[in-house]
Design an enzyme around this catalytic site. Structure first.
Site, PDB file in Angstrom:
ATOM      1  N   CYS A 116     -19.605  25.851  47.690  1.00 26.85           N
ATOM      2  CA  CYS A 116     -18.653  25.966  48.786  1.00 26.85           C
ATOM      3  C   CYS A 116     -18.271  27.416  49.023  1.00 26.85           C
ATOM      4  CB  CYS A 116     -17.412  25.136  48.485  1.00 26.85           C
ATOM      5  SG  CYS A 116     -16.539  25.700  47.023  1.00 26.85           S
ATOM      6  N   CYS A 117     -17.333  27.602  49.964  1.00 26.74           N
ATOM      7  CA  CYS A 117     -16.974  28.948  50.379  1.00 26.74           C
ATOM      8  C   CYS A 117     -15.729  29.470  49.682  1.00 26.74           C
ATOM      9  CB  CYS A 117     -16.730  28.970  51.901  1.00 26.74           C
ATOM     10  SG  CYS A 117     -18.053  28.196  52.833  1.00 26.74           S
ATOM     11  N   GLY A 118     -15.127  28.674  48.797  1.00 28.96           N
ATOM     12  CA  GLY A 118     -13.799  28.987  48.303  1.00 28.96           C
ATOM     13  C   GLY A 118     -13.641  30.313  47.602  1.00 28.96           C
TER      14      GLY A 118
END
Length: 273
Positions: A116-118
């Site tokens: 993910c982009c977190g």
């Protein structure tokens, strides 16, 4: 031919699975079958030393590992790579490099690289980014018509995205056509798969560009710089940090390519007017 079909079906099964869901629409519930993309954890060892665990879509994993090592600065050329052994059962990639490669864990900061982009790697926050991202001087030019044609071609090839909606897609292109496409749950992985393939095939990046299905993050622009790409086309928006990097490294960033329009954010001299 039967064996090839069986292998294809097995590979297809690894990439996605079906799940019964309750779908709600316009005031009514119904039971449906949905297709969901798979996640796979691959732990990379370099010369016997654990480097990182990459969560990925389980295809083209040798491309992914080679591109990842190059973008992280572990190898600077394909000639430094001696062997890559991937175990699907163990979820490991064991890499041997030449004695001239000095893998220093203190510089690469063992970390869990999520899909993910977190908590993505930020621009030049790591030692290897500062030493592997390079100025791009490629004089490649592209017309508006070619921009739209390439984005359309990329999306036409995006079978797994159409089925699951859960992957990013990156395509290596010339101004005239899509040369190679890769998908992955991680946008950085899709780019590393392209990078690894081109390194193993010893392809020149002169005159090439990348079309991308998502937004232009700092990570995407950094990857393009490491690959040596002068133009990146994206369907969605850029971030401010991504554009700072594009300005600095000579990359033409084109965003919001959709419905007959686009925006050129940096180095517009490559887009023909």
């Amino acid at each position: 031919m039967a064996q090839a079909t069986s292998q294809s079906a097995e590979s297809d099964h690894r990439l996605k699975s079906e799940r019964r869901v309750i779908h709600y629409e316009k005031g009514a519930f119904e039971t449906r079958t949905d297709v969901v993309v798979s996640e796979y954890a691959l732990t990379v060892f370099v010369n016997g030393q654990e480097m990182a665990t990459v969560v990925c879509t389980p295809e083209y994993m040798e491309d992914l590992v080679v591109g990842f090592l190059a973008s992280e600065g572990v190898i600077r050329s394909i000639d430094q790579l001696v062997d890559v052994q991937i175990s699907d059962f163990r979820g490991t990639a064991r890499v041997q490099t030449t004695s001239g490669v000095n893998f220093n864990q203190a510089f690469y900061n063992k970390r869990y690289i999520a899909s993910c982009c977190g908590k993505g790697r930020q621009s030049f926050y790591f030692y290897n980014d500062a030493h592997t991202a390079k100025q791009v001087d490629d004089p490649v030019k592209i017309s508006p018509k070619q921009i739209f044609e390439l984005m359309d071609a990329m999306q036409t090839d995006a079978t797994l995205w159409h089925e699951t909606g859960g992957v990013h897609m990156a395509s290596l292109c010339t101004p005239e056509k899509v040369v190679l496409s890769r998908t992955d749950i991680g946008r950085h992985n899709a780019l590393d798969k392209l990078y690894g393939h081109t390194l193993m095939q010893r392809e020149s990046m002169t005159g090439k560009l990348i079309a991308f299905s998502g937004r232009l993050s700092s990570e995407v622009v950094l990857k393009c710089a490491k690959i040596g790409i002068g133009v990146v086309l994206a369907k969605s928006a850029p971030t401010a940090l991504a554009l700072e990097i594009a300005d600095e490294l000579g990359i033409t960033a084109v965003g919001f390519v959709r419905e007959g329009s686009f925006q050129v954010y940096s180095h517009p001299w490559r887009v023909l007017q």
